[in-house]
Design an enzyme around this catalytic site. Structure first.
Site, PDB file in Angstrom:
ATOM      1  N   HIS A 209       9.366  -3.671   3.412  1.00 25.23           N
ATOM      2  CA  HIS A 209       8.846  -3.867   2.055  1.00 25.23           C
ATOM      3  C   HIS A 209       9.981  -4.203   1.084  1.00 25.23           C
ATOM      4  CE1 HIS A 209       5.632  -1.050   3.658  1.00 25.23           C
ATOM      5  NE2 HIS A 209       4.916  -2.062   3.211  1.00 25.23           N
TER       6      HIS A 209
ATOM      7  N   SER B  91       4.176   1.077   8.316  1.00 21.87           N
ATOM      8  CA  SER B  91       3.891   2.448   7.894  1.00 21.87           C
ATOM      9  C   SER B  91       3.187   3.223   8.998  1.00 21.87           C
ATOM     10  CB  SER B  91       3.031   2.434   6.620  1.00 21.87           C
ATOM     11  OG  SER B  91       3.731   1.826   5.558  1.00 21.87           O
TER      12      SER B  91
ATOM     13  N   LEU C 175       8.687  -3.055  11.782  1.00 18.76           N
ATOM     14  CA  LEU C 175       8.502  -1.915  10.892  1.00 18.76           C
ATOM     15  C   LEU C 175       7.078  -1.924  10.340  1.00 18.76           C
ATOM     16  CD1 LEU C 175      11.795  -1.529   8.847  1.00 18.76           C
ATOM     17  CD2 LEU C 175      11.198  -0.653  11.100  1.00 18.76           C
TER      18      LEU C 175
ATOM     19  N   GLN D  66       5.690 -11.683   7.312  1.00 20.40           N
ATOM     20  CA  GLN D  66       5.158 -12.455   8.431  1.00 20.40           C
ATOM     21  C   GLN D  66       4.531 -11.565   9.501  1.00 20.40           C
ATOM     22  OE1 GLN D  66       8.366 -14.862   9.920  1.00 20.40           O
ATOM     23  NE2 GLN D  66       8.358 -16.258   8.165  1.00 20.40           N
TER      24      GLN D  66
ATOM     25  N   GLN E 195      -3.167 -12.139   8.067  1.00 20.24           N
ATOM     26  CA  GLN E 195      -3.312 -11.841   6.637  1.00 20.24           C
ATOM     27  C   GLN E 195      -2.606 -12.890   5.791  1.00 20.24           C
ATOM     28  OE1 GLN E 195      -2.797  -7.773   4.739  1.00 20.24           O
ATOM     29  NE2 GLN E 195      -0.840  -8.693   4.201  1.00 20.24           N
TER      30      GLN E 195
ATOM     31  N   GLN F  55     -10.516  -2.434   2.526  1.00 22.43           N
ATOM     32  CA  GLN F  55     -10.032  -3.048   3.763  1.00 22.43           C
ATOM     33  C   GLN F  55      -9.971  -2.053   4.926  1.00 22.43           C
ATOM     34  OE1 GLN F  55      -6.295  -4.112   1.645  1.00 22.43           O
ATOM     35  NE2 GLN F  55      -5.257  -3.577   3.545  1.00 22.43           N
TER      36      GLN F  55
ATOM     37  N   MET G   7       0.833  -1.199   0.000  1.00 20.32           N
ATOM     38  CA  MET G   7       0.000   0.000   0.000  1.00 20.32           C
ATOM     39  C   MET G   7       0.873   1.257   0.000  1.00 20.32           C
ATOM     40  SD  MET G   7      -3.547  -0.690   1.996  1.00 20.32           S
ATOM     41  CE  MET G   7      -2.945  -0.385   3.651  1.00 20.32           C
ATOM     42  N   GLY G   8       2.168   1.085  -0.329  1.00 18.70           N
ATOM     43  CA  GLY G   8       3.050   2.235  -0.413  1.00 18.70           C
ATOM     44  C   GLY G   8       3.572   2.681   0.932  1.00 18.70           C
TER      45      GLY G   8
ATOM     46  N   ASP H  57       2.143  -9.502   9.375  1.00 20.37           N
ATOM     47  CA  ASP H  57       0.690  -9.648   9.288  1.00 20.37           C
ATOM     48  C   ASP H  57       0.362 -11.138   9.173  1.00 20.37           C
ATOM     49  OD1 ASP H  57      -0.150  -6.795   9.158  1.00 20.37           O
ATOM     50  OD2 ASP H  57       1.131  -6.827   7.397  1.00 20.37           O
TER      51      ASP H  57
END
Length: 288
Positions: free
Chosen positions: A41, A192, A190, A154, A159, A65, A34-35, A156
């Site tokens: 990432h 966002s 880490l 991992q 998810q 979401q 999602m940037g 999430d």
């Protein structure tokens, strides 16, 4: 000077580009994001390069979401910086579609993908409909890109479990690769959303991981009083100024923790101020 990262916004452009890659026999990897990218990432991109010849990253802040009281509008969007980071990490192509491209008939009329079982409870209980939105966008991205492999973090864990079941149930010919959580030196996973933390909160946030490690030590040593360990962890977080949403020990498939298992996952979610943080830790019973 390195050329800018090729960035596409239309599905037809993406498919044309990837058809040419397949014609050359290239194996394709997808890294959905999602940037507002961080080193975690970029680790996904680096791992993807170990498994494929051509790396596609996507940046799409998916409205399906987010719940009404969540931060969709204020979610940080940093495309120029993200493009630079992805290019440096070795990404070959970036796909950044608009909401109108992804949901051309509107979000209300969009067919939803629901993954039963693993999407329920934990974050699924606290964020109703969240994983339906995740499963729907991931399914669409898989159809757009048709990758050979796809990389997910991992951090999430629920998810990741939802996506693995989705791939199995819908018979996608895609290998899902999970990448270990990237942490600060203090142990904070880490994310966002760490950008929302004040300096004081940022100093306190690693308590989340320390709490996981404390519970994991007990669990590995043979303490299988799961409810008691969960309660102790919640109490520790509350003492440190967190508002814990859940601490749960589960089997790796997210079924209730069993005494006969030798490996479990501890999952945790808590708010620090207005910021919701999640983390997890896989624990193996000591063999001694």
């Amino acid at each position: 000077m390195k050329a800018p990262l090729k960035t596409l916004v239309e599905i037809s452009q993406l498919r044309e580009e990837l058809a040419a890659c397949r014609a050359q026999g290239k194996k394709i990897a997808l890294v959905p994001t999602m940037g507002n990218l961080h080193q975690g990432h970029l680790r996904l991109v680096e791992e993807a390069k170990r498994h494929a010849d051509f790396i596609v990253a996507s940046i799409f802040v998916n409205p399906l979401q987010f719940n009404p009281d969540e931060d969709y509008e204020s979610y940080p969007r940093t495309l120029a910086e993200d493009q630079t980071k992805l290019a440096s990490a070795g990404c070959d192509l970036l796909f950044t579609p608009s909401v109108e491209v992804v949901y051309p008939n509107g979000q209300e009329n969009q067919t939803r993908v629901v993954v039963p079982g693993v999407s329920e409870g934990l974050c699924g209980q606290k964020r109703p409909g969240h994983f339906d939105g995740v499963a729907t966008i991931v399914t669409k991205l898989f159809n757009f890109v048709q990758p050979d492999v796809a990389c997910f973090g991992q951090k999430d864990y629920q998810q990741l479990s939802v996506i693995r079941k989705l791939v199995e149930d819908l018979s996608f010919a895609i290998k899902i690769i999970d990448v270990p959580t990237h942490r600060t030196p203090e142990g904070l996973a880490l994310s966002s959303r760490n950008n929302y933390l004040t300096p004081e909160q940022l100093a306190k946030a690693p308590t989340l991981y320390a709490t996981l490690k404390e519970a994991a030590k007990e669990l590995a040593a043979g303490n299988t009083h799961f409810n008691e360990l969960n309660h102790q962890a919640r109490a520790r977080l509350a003492e440190q100024g967190f508002a814990p949403e859940y601490v749960e020990i589960r089997n790796l498939d997210l079924s209730p923790a069993s005494l006969t298992a030798n490996t479990w996952v501890i999952l945790i979610a808590a708010r620090l101020g207005k910021t919701r943080l999640i983390d997890n830790l896989i624990v193996q019973r000591d063999s001694n």
